[in-house]
Design a protein around this motif. Sequence first.
Motif, mmCIF file in Angstrom:
data_model
loop_
_atom_site.group_PDB
_atom_site.id
_atom_site.type_symbol
_atom_site.label_atom_id
_atom_site.label_comp_id
_atom_site.label_asym_id
_atom_site.label_seq_id
_atom_site.Cartn_x
_atom_site.Cartn_y
_atom_site.Cartn_z
ATOM 1 N N ASN A 111 0.947 -1.244 -0.124
ATOM 2 C CA ASN A 111 -0.105 -0.122 0.073
ATOM 3 C C ASN A 111 0.819 1.168 0.003
ATOM 4 O OD1 ASN A 111 0.780 -0.626 2.740
ATOM 5 N ND2 ASN A 111 -0.598 0.733 3.565
ATOM 6 N N MET A 112 2.171 1.008 -0.122
ATOM 7 C CA MET A 112 3.061 2.385 0.164
ATOM 8 C C MET A 112 4.004 2.502 -1.286
ATOM 9 S SD MET A 112 4.829 2.034 3.696
ATOM 10 C CE MET A 112 3.835 2.171 5.333
ATOM 11 N N THR A 113 4.266 3.712 -1.667
ATOM 12 C CA THR A 113 4.906 3.884 -2.982
ATOM 13 C C THR A 113 6.286 3.221 -2.765
ATOM 14 O OG1 THR A 113 5.795 6.092 -2.177
ATOM 15 C CG2 THR A 113 3.674 5.942 -3.402
ATOM 16 N N VAL A 114 7.219 3.146 -3.752
ATOM 17 C CA VAL A 114 8.458 2.521 -3.670
ATOM 18 C C VAL A 114 9.369 3.682 -2.575
ATOM 19 C CG1 VAL A 114 10.581 2.651 -4.708
ATOM 20 C CG2 VAL A 114 8.585 1.562 -5.885
ATOM 21 N N LEU A 115 9.134 5.017 -2.794
ATOM 22 C CA LEU A 115 9.959 5.703 -2.061
ATOM 23 C C LEU A 115 9.610 5.895 -0.617
ATOM 24 C CD1 LEU A 115 11.762 8.143 -2.171
ATOM 25 C CD2 LEU A 115 9.898 9.797 -2.367
#
Length: 261
Positions: A111-115
């Motif tokens: 649920n999180m971006t790569v960054l």
Amino acid sequence: MSVDTAKNPDGPAAAPRGELIRLENVTKRFGDHTVLDGLDFSVDAGKHVTLIGPSGSGKTTILRLLMTLTKPDEGTITVDGDRLFPAPEKQVREIRKKIGMVFQHFNLFPNMTVLRNITEAPVTVLGLSRDEAQARARELLELVGLSDKCGMRPGRLSGGQQQRVAIARALAMRPQVLLLDEVTSALDPELVAGVLDVLRDIARSTDITMLCVTHEMGFARDISDRVLMFDAGHVVESGPPEQIFGAPEQARTREFLRAVL
């Protein structure tokens, strides 16, 4: 390279040479099965040590002990002069900040971006500002060849790309020790080379101590200072890669290498 894991006398990876990890008389059982049996070995700072051997010989258990994902039944584990086990929980948490691990199956937050995957732990565990954590993450993504993937979610990446994000995430914590647990075993064959190339670059360009479990014997030969052959919870043979792969002394080592090479 400009990331904090580069060879730099002021960086956290540039610890004084000498013993960094020690396992003494470590025994680990799962029920009636003894996975590690009175194991003794050490790893010097800045060295790359690879554990090889058949499945079930205890290799991954060593990494899990160092990450405190499991505890030994007997023996002591020391990291950078401090007792990891047995030790008070506060001391264990401090020692774990020195250790990063890359798992077989990426373990990214979907649920999180790569960054965000890379910055979450430095912000919450190390107390870095969001800006500092993001700057470090972008440098590491450039290192692993994914600088254009910052805003993507892991599900949109290939397996090889996800594993490179996992490597960047581990490095973002500025660990003294990087544990690698069969990091290519879940990848399609055509993706393996790219991940191994990233790890070769890290091994050659940083002072991070690496403890690696792998069945990629060519990779082990390339990056290792020392190779340990495991069987049934014991170190059967230990030596530089040219000895282990070129002229192994033990019959069990020769038998294993004939099967995998």
